[in-house]
Design a protein around this motif. Structure first.
Motif, PDB file in Angstrom:
ATOM      1  N   TRP A   2     -31.119  27.570  -7.910  1.00 17.26           N
ATOM      2  CA  TRP A   2     -30.497  28.118  -6.707  1.00 17.26           C
ATOM      3  C   TRP A   2     -31.047  27.464  -5.456  1.00 17.26           C
ATOM      4  O   TRP A   2     -30.314  27.238  -4.491  1.00 17.26           O
ATOM      5  CB  TRP A   2     -30.693  29.633  -6.648  1.00 17.26           C
ATOM      6  CG  TRP A   2     -29.913  30.342  -7.707  1.00 17.26           C
ATOM      7  CD1 TRP A   2     -30.418  30.895  -8.845  1.00 17.26           C
ATOM      8  CD2 TRP A   2     -28.497  30.541  -7.755  1.00 17.26           C
ATOM      9  NE1 TRP A   2     -29.399  31.433  -9.588  1.00 17.26           N
ATOM     10  CE2 TRP A   2     -28.205  31.237  -8.947  1.00 17.26           C
ATOM     11  CE3 TRP A   2     -27.446  30.202  -6.911  1.00 17.26           C
ATOM     12  CZ2 TRP A   2     -26.915  31.587  -9.311  1.00 17.26           C
ATOM     13  CZ3 TRP A   2     -26.158  30.568  -7.273  1.00 17.26           C
ATOM     14  CH2 TRP A   2     -25.900  31.245  -8.459  1.00 17.26           C
ATOM     15  N   PHE A  57     -23.248  33.050  -4.444  1.00 15.05           N
ATOM     16  CA  PHE A  57     -24.444  33.472  -3.726  1.00 15.05           C
ATOM     17  C   PHE A  57     -24.368  34.955  -3.343  1.00 15.05           C
ATOM     18  O   PHE A  57     -25.387  35.653  -3.363  1.00 15.05           O
ATOM     19  CB  PHE A  57     -24.676  32.592  -2.502  1.00 15.05           C
ATOM     20  CG  PHE A  57     -25.324  31.278  -2.843  1.00 15.05           C
ATOM     21  CD1 PHE A  57     -26.696  31.182  -2.948  1.00 15.05           C
ATOM     22  CD2 PHE A  57     -24.568  30.151  -3.080  1.00 15.05           C
ATOM     23  CE1 PHE A  57     -27.306  29.990  -3.273  1.00 15.05           C
ATOM     24  CE2 PHE A  57     -25.162  28.951  -3.398  1.00 15.05           C
ATOM     25  CZ  PHE A  57     -26.535  28.859  -3.504  1.00 15.05           C
ATOM     26  N   SER A  95     -35.288  33.242  -3.460  1.00 12.74           N
ATOM     27  CA  SER A  95     -33.864  33.109  -3.791  1.00 12.74           C
ATOM     28  C   SER A  95     -32.990  33.770  -2.735  1.00 12.74           C
ATOM     29  O   SER A  95     -31.940  33.243  -2.363  1.00 12.74           O
ATOM     30  CB  SER A  95     -33.569  33.733  -5.151  1.00 12.74           C
ATOM     31  OG  SER A  95     -34.242  33.034  -6.165  1.00 12.74           O
ATOM     32  N   CYS A  99     -30.061  32.146  -0.390  1.00 12.32           N
ATOM     33  CA  CYS A  99     -28.733  32.730  -0.243  1.00 12.32           C
ATOM     34  C   CYS A  99     -28.384  32.911   1.234  1.00 12.32           C
ATOM     35  O   CYS A  99     -27.267  32.616   1.658  1.00 12.32           O
ATOM     36  CB  CYS A  99     -28.644  34.078  -0.955  1.00 12.32           C
ATOM     37  SG  CYS A  99     -28.718  33.974  -2.737  1.00 12.32           S
TER      38      CYS A  99
END
Length: 108
Positions: A2, A57, A95, A99
């Motif tokens: 990610w 996302f 993460s 995003c």
């Protein structure tokens, strides 16, 4: 995964790349090539990528957001369990930051 994906989407395209080209007389010539289009085309491509990956996302946020909360009964955990949970919280926070970089920080 990610993090790399978010960086490639939110930071535009990579730096200039170096490529080798063979000239007609048999020599090798070093050529610097733009890794991505300039200006408007690059901005349009970045917007297209953000729109394409936006649902993924957003889904990631909805899945992991609840994972950073301490569960009931965590006061009885061993020190090792608490440290392990805190490590996971930091990974999830990274993460979530990725995003937010793709979606825009005001949306998260």
């Amino acid at each position: 995964f990610w993090h790399k994906l978010a960086r490639s989407i939110s930071s535009g395209f990579g730096p200039k790349e170096s490529a080798q080209s063979r000239s007609g007389n048999g020599g090798v010539m070093e050529v610097t090539v733009d890794a991505a289009p300039e200006g408007q085309a690059a901005m349009a491509e970045q917007a297209r990528r953000q729109a394409f990956f936006k649902p993924a996302f957003e889904r990631l946020i909805s899945v992991v957001r609840g994972k950073v909360k301490f569960p009931a009964g965590c006061t009885h955990w061993s020190k090792e369990t608490f440290i392990e949970f805190r490590k996971h919280r930091y990974e999830i926070a990274d993460s979530l930051e990725d995003c937010a970089a793709v979606l825009g920080f005001e949306r998260s």
